[in-house]
Scaffold this motif. Structure first.
Motif, PDB file in Angstrom:
ATOM      1  N   GLN A 128      42.837  45.404  37.358  1.00 27.85           N
ATOM      2  CA  GLN A 128      41.841  46.468  37.217  1.00 27.85           C
ATOM      3  C   GLN A 128      41.370  46.948  38.589  1.00 27.85           C
ATOM      4  O   GLN A 128      40.317  46.524  39.055  1.00 27.85           O
ATOM      5  CB  GLN A 128      40.634  45.975  36.417  1.00 27.85           C
ATOM      6  CG  GLN A 128      40.949  45.578  35.016  1.00 27.85           C
ATOM      7  CD  GLN A 128      39.713  45.078  34.292  1.00 27.85           C
ATOM      8  OE1 GLN A 128      38.595  45.421  34.622  1.00 27.85           O
ATOM      9  NE2 GLN A 128      39.930  44.262  33.281  1.00 27.85           N
TER      10      GLN A 128
ATOM     11  N   ARG B 170      37.386  48.689  39.528  1.00 28.53           N
ATOM     12  CA  ARG B 170      36.276  48.138  38.744  1.00 28.53           C
ATOM     13  C   ARG B 170      36.073  46.657  39.007  1.00 28.53           C
ATOM     14  O   ARG B 170      35.132  46.059  38.507  1.00 28.53           O
ATOM     15  CB  ARG B 170      36.532  48.347  37.258  1.00 28.53           C
ATOM     16  CG  ARG B 170      36.579  49.816  36.881  1.00 28.53           C
ATOM     17  CD  ARG B 170      36.759  49.965  35.418  1.00 28.53           C
ATOM     18  NE  ARG B 170      37.961  49.243  34.995  1.00 28.53           N
ATOM     19  CZ  ARG B 170      38.493  49.333  33.800  1.00 28.53           C
ATOM     20  NH1 ARG B 170      37.936  50.085  32.890  1.00 28.53           N
ATOM     21  NH2 ARG B 170      39.575  48.676  33.490  1.00 28.53           N
ATOM     22  N   GLY B 171      36.938  46.075  39.740  1.00 32.17           N
ATOM     23  CA  GLY B 171      36.871  44.641  39.985  1.00 32.17           C
ATOM     24  C   GLY B 171      37.950  43.918  39.220  1.00 32.17           C
ATOM     25  O   GLY B 171      37.988  43.939  38.000  1.00 32.17           O
TER      26      GLY B 171
ATOM     27  N   PRO C  14      31.565  39.485  44.940  1.00 26.55           N
ATOM     28  CA  PRO C  14      32.627  40.327  44.370  1.00 26.55           C
ATOM     29  C   PRO C  14      33.784  40.659  45.306  1.00 26.55           C
ATOM     30  O   PRO C  14      34.467  41.660  45.104  1.00 26.55           O
ATOM     31  CB  PRO C  14      31.870  41.596  43.956  1.00 26.55           C
ATOM     32  CG  PRO C  14      30.755  41.685  44.913  1.00 26.55           C
ATOM     33  CD  PRO C  14      30.340  40.256  45.172  1.00 26.55           C
TER      34      PRO C  14
ATOM     35  N   ARG D  88      38.387  43.641  45.794  1.00 27.10           N
ATOM     36  CA  ARG D  88      37.220  43.678  44.911  1.00 27.10           C
ATOM     37  C   ARG D  88      37.561  42.952  43.610  1.00 27.10           C
ATOM     38  O   ARG D  88      38.592  43.215  42.992  1.00 27.10           O
ATOM     39  CB  ARG D  88      36.837  45.123  44.612  1.00 27.10           C
ATOM     40  CG  ARG D  88      35.551  45.276  43.809  1.00 27.10           C
ATOM     41  CD  ARG D  88      35.174  46.727  43.630  1.00 27.10           C
ATOM     42  NE  ARG D  88      35.233  47.529  44.840  1.00 27.10           N
ATOM     43  CZ  ARG D  88      34.299  47.538  45.803  1.00 27.10           C
ATOM     44  NH1 ARG D  88      33.243  46.786  45.688  1.00 27.10           N
ATOM     45  NH2 ARG D  88      34.451  48.317  46.855  1.00 27.10           N
ATOM     46  N   VAL D  89      36.690  42.026  43.201  1.00 28.42           N
ATOM     47  CA  VAL D  89      36.892  41.251  41.982  1.00 28.42           C
ATOM     48  C   VAL D  89      35.618  41.245  41.130  1.00 28.42           C
ATOM     49  O   VAL D  89      34.568  41.684  41.584  1.00 28.42           O
ATOM     50  CB  VAL D  89      37.320  39.789  42.294  1.00 28.42           C
ATOM     51  CG1 VAL D  89      38.668  39.749  42.995  1.00 28.42           C
ATOM     52  CG2 VAL D  89      36.260  39.074  43.093  1.00 28.42           C
ATOM     53  N   GLN D  90      35.742  40.718  39.928  1.00 28.22           N
ATOM     54  CA  GLN D  90      34.595  40.603  39.024  1.00 28.22           C
ATOM     55  C   GLN D  90      33.859  39.303  39.318  1.00 28.22           C
ATOM     56  O   GLN D  90      34.274  38.239  38.878  1.00 28.22           O
ATOM     57  CB  GLN D  90      35.067  40.615  37.576  1.00 28.22           C
ATOM     58  CG  GLN D  90      35.692  41.899  37.148  1.00 28.22           C
ATOM     59  CD  GLN D  90      36.180  41.833  35.708  1.00 28.22           C
ATOM     60  OE1 GLN D  90      35.935  40.881  34.992  1.00 28.22           O
ATOM     61  NE2 GLN D  90      36.881  42.865  35.300  1.00 28.22           N
TER      62      GLN D  90
ATOM     63  N   GLN E  55      31.002  36.459  39.100  1.00 25.39           N
ATOM     64  CA  GLN E  55      30.085  35.820  38.157  1.00 25.39           C
ATOM     65  C   GLN E  55      30.300  36.248  36.710  1.00 25.39           C
ATOM     66  O   GLN E  55      29.389  36.145  35.902  1.00 25.39           O
ATOM     67  CB  GLN E  55      28.633  36.069  38.573  1.00 25.39           C
ATOM     68  CG  GLN E  55      28.330  35.555  39.936  1.00 25.39           C
ATOM     69  CD  GLN E  55      26.900  35.814  40.359  1.00 25.39           C
ATOM     70  OE1 GLN E  55      26.157  36.515  39.702  1.00 25.39           O
ATOM     71  NE2 GLN E  55      26.513  35.238  41.472  1.00 25.39           N
ATOM     72  N   VAL E  56      31.484  36.742  36.383  1.00 20.24           N
ATOM     73  CA  VAL E  56      31.776  37.164  35.019  1.00 20.24           C
ATOM     74  C   VAL E  56      32.773  36.207  34.376  1.00 20.24           C
ATOM     75  O   VAL E  56      32.592  35.772  33.244  1.00 20.24           O
ATOM     76  CB  VAL E  56      32.329  38.605  34.991  1.00 20.24           C
ATOM     77  CG1 VAL E  56      32.749  38.999  33.598  1.00 20.24           C
ATOM     78  CG2 VAL E  56      31.309  39.570  35.554  1.00 20.24           C
ATOM     79  N   ARG E  57      33.821  35.903  35.101  1.00 21.41           N
ATOM     80  CA  ARG E  57      34.870  35.017  34.591  1.00 21.41           C
ATOM     81  C   ARG E  57      35.637  34.453  35.781  1.00 21.41           C
ATOM     82  O   ARG E  57      35.483  34.901  36.913  1.00 21.41           O
ATOM     83  CB  ARG E  57      35.808  35.781  33.667  1.00 21.41           C
ATOM     84  CG  ARG E  57      36.517  36.946  34.351  1.00 21.41           C
ATOM     85  CD  ARG E  57      37.460  37.636  33.393  1.00 21.41           C
ATOM     86  NE  ARG E  57      38.019  38.834  33.989  1.00 21.41           N
ATOM     87  CZ  ARG E  57      39.133  39.386  33.566  1.00 21.41           C
ATOM     88  NH1 ARG E  57      39.812  38.852  32.587  1.00 21.41           N
ATOM     89  NH2 ARG E  57      39.582  40.483  34.130  1.00 21.41           N
TER      90      ARG E  57
ATOM     91  N   ILE F 297      38.691  34.170  38.194  1.00 20.38           N
ATOM     92  CA  ILE F 297      39.685  35.128  38.673  1.00 20.38           C
ATOM     93  C   ILE F 297      41.022  34.390  38.759  1.00 20.38           C
ATOM     94  O   ILE F 297      41.134  33.372  39.446  1.00 20.38           O
ATOM     95  CB  ILE F 297      39.296  35.698  40.057  1.00 20.38           C
ATOM     96  CG1 ILE F 297      37.880  36.278  40.030  1.00 20.38           C
ATOM     97  CG2 ILE F 297      40.322  36.719  40.514  1.00 20.38           C
ATOM     98  CD1 ILE F 297      37.659  37.369  39.021  1.00 20.38           C
TER      99      ILE F 297
ATOM    100  N   GLY G 117      40.270  40.979  37.614  1.00 23.33           N
ATOM    101  CA  GLY G 117      40.136  39.690  36.953  1.00 23.33           C
ATOM    102  C   GLY G 117      41.389  38.851  37.142  1.00 23.33           C
ATOM    103  O   GLY G 117      41.379  37.653  36.906  1.00 23.33           O
TER     104      GLY G 117
END
Length: 131
Positions: free
Chosen positions: A114, A117-118, A13, A43-45, A47-49, A51, A120
């Motif tokens: 964002q 929260r991390g 992340p 800080r990033v998201q 394993q969700v999508r 970036i 995107g």
């Protein structure tokens, strides 16, 4: 003017951007971003999508421009002794390198969609060489 754009899959992340020099240890704790003389960690998201990272060089009046709704998480000088900007994950699994031109310290502004929260999506705005 936008000079590069890349979608990065992050298994960790934290996305790092800055010099081609060795990445120092930067502790984010609860902050959306931290920096040293040569790098910014964001800080990033993970394993969700993918970036989305876009890189802009001044002037910003031509074509696609940075997203004004994004929140600045860093605005200051970064030393880029090789004249290149590296963007990638802190694990070293993926990275993108953009040649900017002359080496030196440049004003860099990093904005995210964002904070906290991390992110995107990240816009990186690069100014002229300061010294």
């Amino acid at each position: 003017m936008q000079v590069a754009g890349v979608d990065v899959y992050m298994s960790h992340p934290v996305l790092a951007l800055g010099s081609t020099d060795w990445l120092p240890i930067l502790s984010l704790e609860q902050q959306p971003a931290v920096a040293c003389d040569t790098h910014v960690a964001v800080r990033v998201q993970a394993q969700v999508r993918l970036i989305r990272v876009r890189i802009f060089i001044q002037p910003f009046d031509q074509g696609v421009v940075p997203d004004e709704t994004f929140t600045d998480v860093f605005d200051g000088p970064l030393a880029l002794p090789g004249g290149r900007l590296v963007v990638g994950d802190v694990m070293g699994e993926s990275r993108f390198v953009k040649l900017l031109g002359n080496p030196g310290r440049r004003r860099i502004r990093v904005a995210v969609d964002q904070p906290g929260r991390g992110a995107g999506a990240i816009d990186i705005c690069i100014g002229d060489v300061l010294d």
